[in-house]
Design a protein around this motif. Structure first.
Motif, short mmCIF file in Angstrom:
data_model
loop_
_atom_site.label_atom_id
_atom_site.label_comp_id
_atom_site.label_asym_id
_atom_site.label_seq_id
_atom_site.Cartn_x
_atom_site.Cartn_y
_atom_site.Cartn_z
N CYS A 27 -14.88 8.97 -11.27
CA CYS A 27 -13.83 9.96 -11.04
C CYS A 27 -12.45 9.43 -11.37
N VAL A 28 -11.55 10.36 -11.65
CA VAL A 28 -10.12 10.06 -11.73
C VAL A 28 -9.44 10.94 -10.69
N PRO A 29 -8.32 10.50 -10.13
CA PRO A 29 -7.62 11.31 -9.13
C PRO A 29 -6.78 12.39 -9.79
N ARG A 30 -6.55 13.47 -9.07
CA ARG A 30 -5.65 14.51 -9.56
C ARG A 30 -4.21 14.05 -9.28
N GLY A 31 -3.36 14.12 -10.26
CA GLY A 31 -1.99 13.64 -10.10
C GLY A 31 -1.84 12.24 -10.66
N LYS A 32 -0.60 11.80 -10.77
CA LYS A 32 -0.31 10.51 -11.40
C LYS A 32 -0.47 9.33 -10.45
N LYS A 33 -0.13 9.54 -9.17
CA LYS A 33 -0.15 8.44 -8.23
C LYS A 33 -1.50 8.34 -7.55
N SER A 34 -2.01 7.11 -7.41
CA SER A 34 -3.31 6.92 -6.79
C SER A 34 -3.30 5.67 -5.93
N GLU A 35 -3.69 5.82 -4.67
CA GLU A 35 -3.77 4.68 -3.77
C GLU A 35 -5.07 4.75 -2.98
N LEU A 36 -6.16 4.90 -3.68
CA LEU A 36 -7.48 4.96 -3.06
C LEU A 36 -8.14 3.59 -3.08
N VAL A 37 -9.01 3.36 -2.09
CA VAL A 37 -9.70 2.07 -1.99
C VAL A 37 -11.14 2.30 -1.57
N CYS A 38 -11.94 1.24 -1.66
CA CYS A 38 -13.32 1.31 -1.19
C CYS A 38 -13.36 1.73 0.27
N GLY A 39 -14.29 2.62 0.58
CA GLY A 39 -14.43 3.11 1.93
C GLY A 39 -13.73 4.42 2.18
N ASP A 40 -12.85 4.83 1.28
CA ASP A 40 -12.16 6.10 1.45
C ASP A 40 -13.13 7.28 1.36
N SER A 41 -12.94 8.27 2.23
CA SER A 41 -13.68 9.52 2.16
C SER A 41 -12.84 10.51 1.36
N VAL A 42 -13.45 11.15 0.37
CA VAL A 42 -12.71 12.03 -0.53
C VAL A 42 -13.49 13.31 -0.80
N LEU A 43 -12.78 14.30 -1.33
CA LEU A 43 -13.41 15.51 -1.83
C LEU A 43 -13.32 15.50 -3.35
N VAL A 44 -14.44 15.75 -4.00
CA VAL A 44 -14.55 15.60 -5.45
C VAL A 44 -14.95 16.93 -6.10
N LEU A 45 -14.26 17.27 -7.17
CA LEU A 45 -14.67 18.38 -8.02
C LEU A 45 -15.52 17.81 -9.15
N LEU A 63 -7.09 1.18 7.84
CA LEU A 63 -6.71 0.76 6.49
C LEU A 63 -6.31 -0.71 6.54
N LEU A 64 -7.05 -1.53 5.83
CA LEU A 64 -6.72 -2.95 5.74
C LEU A 64 -5.97 -3.20 4.44
N TYR A 65 -4.83 -3.88 4.56
CA TYR A 65 -4.11 -4.26 3.36
C TYR A 65 -3.27 -5.50 3.65
N ARG A 66 -2.88 -6.16 2.58
CA ARG A 66 -2.03 -7.34 2.71
C ARG A 66 -0.72 -7.07 1.97
N SER A 67 0.31 -7.78 2.36
CA SER A 67 1.61 -7.53 1.76
C SER A 67 2.46 -8.78 1.79
N ASP A 68 3.27 -8.95 0.77
CA ASP A 68 4.30 -9.97 0.79
C ASP A 68 5.64 -9.24 0.84
N SER A 69 6.72 -9.93 0.58
CA SER A 69 8.03 -9.30 0.71
C SER A 69 8.30 -8.25 -0.35
N GLY A 70 7.48 -8.21 -1.41
CA GLY A 70 7.78 -7.30 -2.50
C GLY A 70 6.76 -6.23 -2.78
N ARG A 71 5.51 -6.40 -2.34
CA ARG A 71 4.50 -5.41 -2.69
C ARG A 71 3.35 -5.43 -1.69
N GLU A 72 2.53 -4.38 -1.76
CA GLU A 72 1.37 -4.26 -0.90
C GLU A 72 0.11 -4.18 -1.76
N LYS A 73 -1.00 -4.67 -1.21
CA LYS A 73 -2.28 -4.61 -1.89
C LYS A 73 -3.30 -4.03 -0.91
#
Length: 288
Positions: A27-45, A63-73
């Motif tokens: 799948c590809v997401p609708r829209g330009k911005k995407s911040e999906l990760v493994c484990g996400d529940s989604v609705l798919v066409l 939601l588990l993520y790591r971050s430094d002073s400039g960005r998030e993962k």
């Protein structure tokens, strides 16, 4: 018509989504911005039997993520248990363990530490000594040798969406292949579909070891930034500090050099492990 699914692999702006019947679609997401990760529940066409468009994201439970002073993962969503893998060889430090636990505690996620390669008897005592403070705090430590028998871990995965995390070389891939015999075949299949062979080490992947469990394998980590947490949130994530918070003389106590600090008093009485306290202060200094 949209159908519900779970993101089982994420590659940039492409996602492998598992549907309720067990089939998967790319799948590809609708829209330009995407911040999906493994484990996400989604609705798919669904566009056809192999492709689809992600229409929306269902609210996350964690939601588990790591971050430094400039960005998030972003790492994984809806996880109920984090499985931190370390080994008797190569040597490990407890800094990454502490950071993973802080991230898990901040999201209300359970923690299991796996000590792998326990057949290396001459190195077992040193590794166990590093983990002893965590056991004293009530964190579970599971000892095993993945190449011989990974079944003890399988019992701890039941009824959980677990995230397998750790440094490279700790034996995560061996555990995955022991628990899910077709893991390599499924990864090769997905890599072929995406015209890439790098996904075994650079992208997270969700597997189902049994009908009652799901396991996300993540790339090996060397760092785990926690800049998205405040010093108060970090203090709350240290379980031994929680009962003491709010009982210092000053409401904004940093638990460093302030007078009448309940945390410092407990440290002087030997009730807090000095290594753990040093890790706490280092994290606070880093984010400040």
């Amino acid at each position: 018509m949209t159908v519900a699914g779970t993101v089982v692999a994420a590659y940039g702006r492409q996602y492998r989504v598992e549907l309720a019947d067990g089939a998967t679609v790319l799948c590809v997401p609708r829209g330009k911005k995407s911040e999906l990760v493994c484990g996400d529940s989604v609705l798919v066409l669904k566009l056809d039997s192999e492709q689809g468009v992600i229409e929306s994201l269902t609210a996350r439970q964690s939601l588990l993520y790591r971050s430094d002073s400039g960005r998030e993962k972003l790492i994984a969503a809806n996880v109920t248990q984090i499985v931190i893998v370390v080994a008797t060889d190569p040597p490990f430090t407890d800094e990454l363990i502490t950071r993973c636990i802080v991230a898990a505690e901040s999201q209300g996620i359970g923690v299991l530490i796996v000590l792998n390669k326990c057949d290396l008897a001459d190195r077992l005592a040193a590794a166990a000594a590093i983990l002893a403070p965590y056991e004293r705090l009530g964190y579970r430590v599971l000892r095993l040798t993945a190449r011989q028998d990974a079944s003890p871990l399988a019992e701890h995965l039941s009824h959980h969406l677990s995230l397998l995390i750790g440094q490279s070389g700790m034996g995560k891939s061996t555990l995955i292949n022991a628990l899910i015999p077709d893991a390599r075949a499924r990864t090769r299949e997905i890599s072929h579909a995406l015209h890439s062979g790098k996904h075994t080490t650079t992208h997270a992947r969700l597997y189902r070891p049994s009908p009652q469990s799901a396991l996300i394998d993540s790339p090996g980590l060397t760092a785990f930034g926690l800049h998205h947490l405040s010093s108060d949130e970090i203090a709350e994530a240290f379980v031994e500090l929680r009962p003491l918070l709010g009982s210092c003389r000053f409401r904004n106590c940093r638990h460093d050099r302030e007078p009448d600090c309940s945390v410092q008093a407990a440290l002087s009485r030997g009730e807090i492990d000095p290594r753990r306290f040093a890790a706490f202060r280092a994290l606070c200094t880093e984010i400040d």
